[in-house]
Design a protein around this motif. Sequence first.
Motif, PDB file in Angstrom:
ATOM      1  N   PHE A 251       0.830  -1.199   0.000  1.00 17.73           N
ATOM      2  CA  PHE A 251       0.000   0.000   0.000  1.00 17.73           C
ATOM      3  C   PHE A 251       0.868   1.256   0.000  1.00 17.73           C
ATOM      4  CE2 PHE A 251      -1.519   3.357   2.864  1.00 17.73           C
ATOM      5  CZ  PHE A 251      -2.625   3.811   2.168  1.00 17.73           C
ATOM      6  N   TYR A 252       1.901   1.273   0.811  1.00 20.83           N
ATOM      7  CA  TYR A 252       2.797   2.426   0.861  1.00 20.83           C
ATOM      8  C   TYR A 252       3.587   2.560  -0.443  1.00 20.83           C
ATOM      9  CZ  TYR A 252       1.868   3.355   5.765  1.00 20.83           C
ATOM     10  OH  TYR A 252       1.258   3.701   6.944  1.00 20.83           O
ATOM     11  N   ALA A 253       3.962   1.443  -1.021  1.00 19.71           N
ATOM     12  CA  ALA A 253       4.635   1.505  -2.324  1.00 19.71           C
ATOM     13  C   ALA A 253       3.712   2.114  -3.376  1.00 19.71           C
ATOM     14  CB  ALA A 253       5.073   0.102  -2.739  1.00 19.71           C
ATOM     15  N   GLY A 254       2.438   1.749  -3.334  1.00 19.75           N
ATOM     16  CA  GLY A 254       1.476   2.327  -4.257  1.00 19.75           C
ATOM     17  C   GLY A 254       1.297   3.820  -4.035  1.00 19.75           C
ATOM     18  N   CYS A 255       1.314   4.256  -2.777  1.00 19.78           N
ATOM     19  CA  CYS A 255       1.205   5.686  -2.476  1.00 19.78           C
ATOM     20  C   CYS A 255       2.365   6.462  -3.084  1.00 19.78           C
ATOM     21  CB  CYS A 255       1.173   5.902  -0.965  1.00 19.78           C
ATOM     22  SG  CYS A 255      -0.323   5.286  -0.158  1.00 19.78           S
ATOM     23  N   VAL A 256       3.564   5.897  -3.019  1.00 16.87           N
ATOM     24  CA  VAL A 256       4.733   6.560  -3.596  1.00 16.87           C
ATOM     25  C   VAL A 256       4.601   6.643  -5.109  1.00 16.87           C
ATOM     26  CG1 VAL A 256       7.234   6.416  -3.940  1.00 16.87           C
ATOM     27  CG2 VAL A 256       6.244   5.891  -1.702  1.00 16.87           C
ATOM     28  N   ILE A 257       4.136   5.557  -5.723  1.00 17.00           N
ATOM     29  CA  ILE A 257       4.049   5.508  -7.190  1.00 17.00           C
ATOM     30  C   ILE A 257       3.020   6.501  -7.715  1.00 17.00           C
ATOM     31  CG2 ILE A 257       3.355   4.055  -9.133  1.00 17.00           C
ATOM     32  CD1 ILE A 257       4.617   1.700  -7.622  1.00 17.00           C
ATOM     33  N   ILE A 258       1.857   6.579  -7.087  1.00 14.13           N
ATOM     34  CA  ILE A 258       0.816   7.478  -7.605  1.00 14.13           C
ATOM     35  C   ILE A 258       1.163   8.949  -7.365  1.00 14.13           C
ATOM     36  CG2 ILE A 258      -0.960   5.734  -7.297  1.00 14.13           C
ATOM     37  CD1 ILE A 258      -1.949   7.363  -4.878  1.00 14.13           C
ATOM     38  N   SER A 259       2.085   9.208  -6.454  1.00 13.68           N
ATOM     39  CA  SER A 259       2.495  10.600  -6.235  1.00 13.68           C
ATOM     40  C   SER A 259       3.486  11.077  -7.290  1.00 13.68           C
ATOM     41  CB  SER A 259       3.112  10.761  -4.847  1.00 13.68           C
ATOM     42  OG  SER A 259       4.335  10.043  -4.749  1.00 13.68           O
ATOM     43  N   ILE A 260       4.136  10.144  -7.964  1.00 17.13           N
ATOM     44  CA  ILE A 260       5.157  10.518  -8.947  1.00 17.13           C
ATOM     45  C   ILE A 260       4.567  11.279 -10.138  1.00 17.13           C
ATOM     46  CG2 ILE A 260       6.831   9.583 -10.599  1.00 17.13           C
ATOM     47  CD1 ILE A 260       7.463   7.405  -8.562  1.00 17.13           C
ATOM     48  N   PRO A 261       3.478  10.812 -10.771  1.00 16.28           N
ATOM     49  CA  PRO A 261       2.917  11.592 -11.896  1.00 16.28           C
ATOM     50  C   PRO A 261       2.516  13.004 -11.503  1.00 16.28           C
ATOM     51  CG  PRO A 261       2.005   9.383 -11.876  1.00 16.28           C
ATOM     52  CD  PRO A 261       2.757   9.539 -10.593  1.00 16.28           C
ATOM     53  N   LEU A 262       1.927  13.154 -10.312  1.00 15.16           N
ATOM     54  CA  LEU A 262       1.532  14.487  -9.864  1.00 15.16           C
ATOM     55  C   LEU A 262       2.747  15.372  -9.634  1.00 15.16           C
ATOM     56  CD1 LEU A 262      -1.325  13.652  -7.329  1.00 15.16           C
ATOM     57  CD2 LEU A 262      -1.540  14.501  -9.661  1.00 15.16           C
ATOM     58  N   ALA A 263       3.803  14.794  -9.041  1.00 16.59           N
ATOM     59  CA  ALA A 263       5.020  15.573  -8.789  1.00 16.59           C
ATOM     60  C   ALA A 263       5.674  16.000 -10.100  1.00 16.59           C
ATOM     61  CB  ALA A 263       5.996  14.750  -7.951  1.00 16.59           C
ATOM     62  N   ILE A 264       5.735  15.087 -11.055  1.00 18.81           N
ATOM     63  CA  ILE A 264       6.342  15.421 -12.357  1.00 18.81           C
ATOM     64  C   ILE A 264       5.518  16.484 -13.067  1.00 18.81           C
ATOM     65  CG2 ILE A 264       6.870  14.522 -14.655  1.00 18.81           C
ATOM     66  CD1 ILE A 264       7.539  11.853 -13.343  1.00 18.81           C
ATOM     67  N   LEU A 265       4.198  16.325 -13.043  1.00 20.21           N
ATOM     68  CA  LEU A 265       3.319  17.292 -13.700  1.00 20.21           C
ATOM     69  C   LEU A 265       3.478  18.683 -13.089  1.00 20.21           C
ATOM     70  CD1 LEU A 265       1.009  17.780 -15.742  1.00 20.21           C
ATOM     71  CD2 LEU A 265      -0.591  17.195 -13.908  1.00 20.21           C
ATOM     72  N   PHE A 266       3.555  18.727 -11.767  1.00 25.18           N
ATOM     73  CA  PHE A 266       3.687  20.021 -11.106  1.00 25.18           C
ATOM     74  C   PHE A 266       5.047  20.653 -11.383  1.00 25.18           C
ATOM     75  CE2 PHE A 266       4.756  22.732  -7.481  1.00 25.18           C
ATOM     76  CZ  PHE A 266       3.649  23.572  -7.465  1.00 25.18           C
ATOM     77  N   LEU A 267       6.104  19.864 -11.355  1.00 24.48           N
ATOM     78  CA  LEU A 267       7.442  20.406 -11.600  1.00 24.48           C
ATOM     79  C   LEU A 267       7.580  20.919 -13.029  1.00 24.48           C
ATOM     80  CD1 LEU A 267       9.664  17.783  -9.735  1.00 24.48           C
ATOM     81  CD2 LEU A 267       9.180  20.132  -9.025  1.00 24.48           C
ATOM     82  N   MET A 268       6.958  20.226 -13.971  1.00 25.97           N
ATOM     83  CA  MET A 268       7.049  20.641 -15.372  1.00 25.97           C
ATOM     84  C   MET A 268       6.280  21.932 -15.632  1.00 25.97           C
ATOM     85  SD  MET A 268       6.680  16.970 -17.325  1.00 25.97           S
ATOM     86  CE  MET A 268       6.566  17.767 -18.929  1.00 25.97           C
ATOM     87  N   THR A 269       5.248  22.162 -14.865  1.00 29.13           N
ATOM     88  CA  THR A 269       4.387  23.318 -15.123  1.00 29.13           C
ATOM     89  C   THR A 269       4.417  24.320 -13.974  1.00 29.13           C
ATOM     90  OG1 THR A 269       2.494  22.150 -14.158  1.00 29.13           O
ATOM     91  CG2 THR A 269       2.834  21.925 -16.525  1.00 29.13           C
ATOM     92  N   GLN A 270       5.424  24.231 -13.116  1.00 25.90           N
ATOM     93  CA  GLN A 270       5.451  25.051 -11.909  1.00 25.90           C
ATOM     94  C   GLN A 270       5.427  26.552 -12.218  1.00 25.90           C
ATOM     95  OE1 GLN A 270       8.849  24.368  -9.422  1.00 25.90           O
ATOM     96  NE2 GLN A 270       7.977  25.431  -7.666  1.00 25.90           N
TER      97      GLN A 270
END
Length: 283
Positions: A251-270
């Motif tokens: 479950f914690y591994a899944g939490c880390v994985i699903i946060s990656i797309p959001l982090a990348i999206l935010f960093l690219m469009t910050q």
Amino acid sequence: MRAKRRITNIACHALLAVLSAFWVLPIFYVILTSFRAEGGSYKSYIWPRGFTLDNYINLFHGNEIINFNRWFMNTLVIAIFSTLLSAFFVLCVSYVMSRLRFKMRKTFMNIALILGMFPGFMSMIAVYYILKGMGFLETGVLKQVALVLVYSGGAGLGFYMAKGFFDTIPKTIDEAAYIDGATKWEVFTKITIPLSKPIITYTLITAFMGPWVDYIFAKVIMGNDTQYYTIAIGLWTMLEKEFEQYYYTQFYAGCVIISIPLAILFLMTQKCYVEGVSGAVKG
């Protein structure tokens, strides 16, 4: 005075450091647990006694009950379509409220402001029976379409941020285009939209995050169709009593994985994101 300023600065930095530690600690714990080799949920210690990548590997292997890959793709498809529709609705309503003047305009804006103060899940039961009456809850695919409609249907009420940004664009540009023979739609698509990249980015990000993290509406609409679950429902399933002992660290591994797309999206469009927020506040 200089001594007082130094003491004040030191105190402020110390306070910010403490607050940062409290903010980072839960994130650090999630990442740490995702690599924990010991299974089970509760442990009397925080630092794992062993580290492994099996939690991530097993997560993607999945089975008929825990199918992370399928859940991830379901959520991605729903989020993409919801984002496109929501952004279109928000930008259209915002442009109309910013540029056009018509009867009941202010009344509508006040009603939208009041409705925005209430949480969306208050309409959950009513939305469920409306979708059921229209036949959207018959199959898993139709339920996914229903989720897209739910997420994007009320997006137009959240037009205030985009309207504030459109207000900062001089109306003289529109008037010059009208003189040259442009229609309102051409002004909107060929002039206003190219000048509104920051607020468009902001709208896309906020619209994408909604379906990505929502649990309540998704669970009510999806019911027990496991293969059509979104990622939020799927991760919660891992914490149910019969699965917790086996899938807790996954479950914690899944939490880390699903946060990656959001982090990348935010960093690219910050940059555009910050400009969109500042422009809306300015307007």
